[in-house]
Design a protein around this motif. Structure first.
Motif, PDB file in Angstrom:
ATOM      1  N   ALA A 174      46.494  43.172  46.313  1.00  0.00           N
ATOM      2  CA  ALA A 174      45.702  42.872  45.727  1.00  0.00           C
ATOM      3  C   ALA A 174      45.252  43.381  44.751  1.00  0.00           C
ATOM      4  N   LEU A 175      45.900  44.985  44.870  1.00  0.00           N
ATOM      5  CA  LEU A 175      45.428  45.067  43.202  1.00  0.00           C
ATOM      6  C   LEU A 175      45.787  45.082  42.164  1.00  0.00           C
ATOM      7  N   LYS A 176      47.844  45.077  42.644  1.00  0.00           N
ATOM      8  CA  LYS A 176      48.630  44.759  41.712  1.00  0.00           C
ATOM      9  C   LYS A 176      48.783  44.229  40.371  1.00  0.00           C
ATOM     10  N   PRO A 177      48.226  42.786  41.105  1.00  0.00           N
ATOM     11  CA  PRO A 177      47.384  41.933  39.667  1.00  0.00           C
ATOM     12  C   PRO A 177      46.768  42.147  37.963  1.00  0.00           C
ATOM     13  N   TYR A 178      46.095  43.273  38.781  1.00  0.00           N
ATOM     14  CA  TYR A 178      44.668  44.141  37.840  1.00  0.00           C
ATOM     15  C   TYR A 178      45.659  45.843  37.334  1.00  0.00           C
ATOM     16  N   ASN A 179      46.528  45.613  37.645  1.00  0.00           N
ATOM     17  CA  ASN A 179      47.952  47.015  37.116  1.00  0.00           C
ATOM     18  C   ASN A 179      47.066  48.322  38.090  1.00  0.00           C
ATOM     19  N   ILE A 180      46.507  48.060  38.880  1.00  0.00           N
ATOM     20  CA  ILE A 180      44.998  49.737  39.338  1.00  0.00           C
ATOM     21  C   ILE A 180      46.263  49.664  40.437  1.00  0.00           C
ATOM     22  N   THR A 181      46.035  50.876  41.274  1.00  0.00           N
ATOM     23  CA  THR A 181      47.238  52.232  42.711  1.00  0.00           C
ATOM     24  C   THR A 181      46.079  52.262  42.947  1.00  0.00           C
ATOM     25  N   GLU A 200      35.383  47.492  34.091  1.00  0.00           N
ATOM     26  CA  GLU A 200      33.495  47.076  34.439  1.00  0.00           C
ATOM     27  C   GLU A 200      33.265  45.906  34.301  1.00  0.00           C
ATOM     28  N   GLN A 201      34.145  44.591  33.763  1.00  0.00           N
ATOM     29  CA  GLN A 201      33.944  43.663  33.984  1.00  0.00           C
ATOM     30  C   GLN A 201      34.617  43.583  35.527  1.00  0.00           C
ATOM     31  N   VAL A 202      35.928  43.209  36.014  1.00  0.00           N
ATOM     32  CA  VAL A 202      36.608  42.553  37.204  1.00  0.00           C
ATOM     33  C   VAL A 202      35.395  43.952  38.097  1.00  0.00           C
ATOM     34  N   GLN A 203      35.325  44.684  37.878  1.00  0.00           N
ATOM     35  CA  GLN A 203      34.431  46.038  39.078  1.00  0.00           C
ATOM     36  C   GLN A 203      33.537  45.257  40.354  1.00  0.00           C
ATOM     37  N   PRO A 204      33.091  44.043  40.203  1.00  0.00           N
ATOM     38  CA  PRO A 204      32.835  43.104  41.573  1.00  0.00           C
ATOM     39  C   PRO A 204      33.906  42.251  42.799  1.00  0.00           C
ATOM     40  N   GLN A 205      35.631  42.496  41.357  1.00  0.00           N
ATOM     41  CA  GLN A 205      35.849  41.170  42.110  1.00  0.00           C
ATOM     42  C   GLN A 205      37.060  42.903  43.344  1.00  0.00           C
ATOM     43  N   ILE A 206      36.698  43.728  42.359  1.00  0.00           N
ATOM     44  CA  ILE A 206      37.557  44.943  43.138  1.00  0.00           C
ATOM     45  C   ILE A 206      37.102  45.607  43.798  1.00  0.00           C
ATOM     46  N   SER A 207      35.840  45.115  44.277  1.00  0.00           N
ATOM     47  CA  SER A 207      34.531  45.863  45.466  1.00  0.00           C
ATOM     48  C   SER A 207      34.963  45.365  46.323  1.00  0.00           C
ATOM     49  N   SER A 208      35.226  43.763  46.330  1.00  0.00           N
ATOM     50  CA  SER A 208      34.972  42.714  47.113  1.00  0.00           C
ATOM     51  C   SER A 208      36.176  43.230  47.683  1.00  0.00           C
TER      52      SER A 208
END
Length: 79
Positions: free
Chosen positions: A55-62, A5-13
């Motif tokens: 781009a998502l690797k640093p967030y540990n998201i696939t 929830e905290q990083v969702q704006p960055q992820i959406s970008s």
């Protein structure tokens, strides 16, 4: 992932760089799906996946790419 929830704006970008997003649905913690982004890819799916995955690797998201009816779907999972 409690921090999503905290990083969702960055992820959406990051996702907006590869997809014209029509809708976003936040997933549940039980199924390990963080969110679903529906829309149309702006570029070739292989190129979009490579760019977004890096781009998502640093967030540990696939990201997982799917086609649903006439829309593209990017499903974000933990890990």
């Amino acid at each position: 992932m409690e921090q999503f929830e905290q990083v969702q704006p960055q992820i959406s970008s990051l996702i907006e760089r590869v997809m014209k997003v029509d809708s976003v649905t936040v997933g549940t913690h039980e199924d390990r799906v963080l969110a679903f982004y529906r829309g149309m890819l702006r570029k070739d799916s292989v190129e979009a996946y490579d760019q977004l995955s890096a781009a998502l690797k640093p967030y540990n998201i696939t990201p997982l790419f799917r086609v649903e009816q006439e829309h593209h779907l990017i499903m974000l999972t933990e890990g």
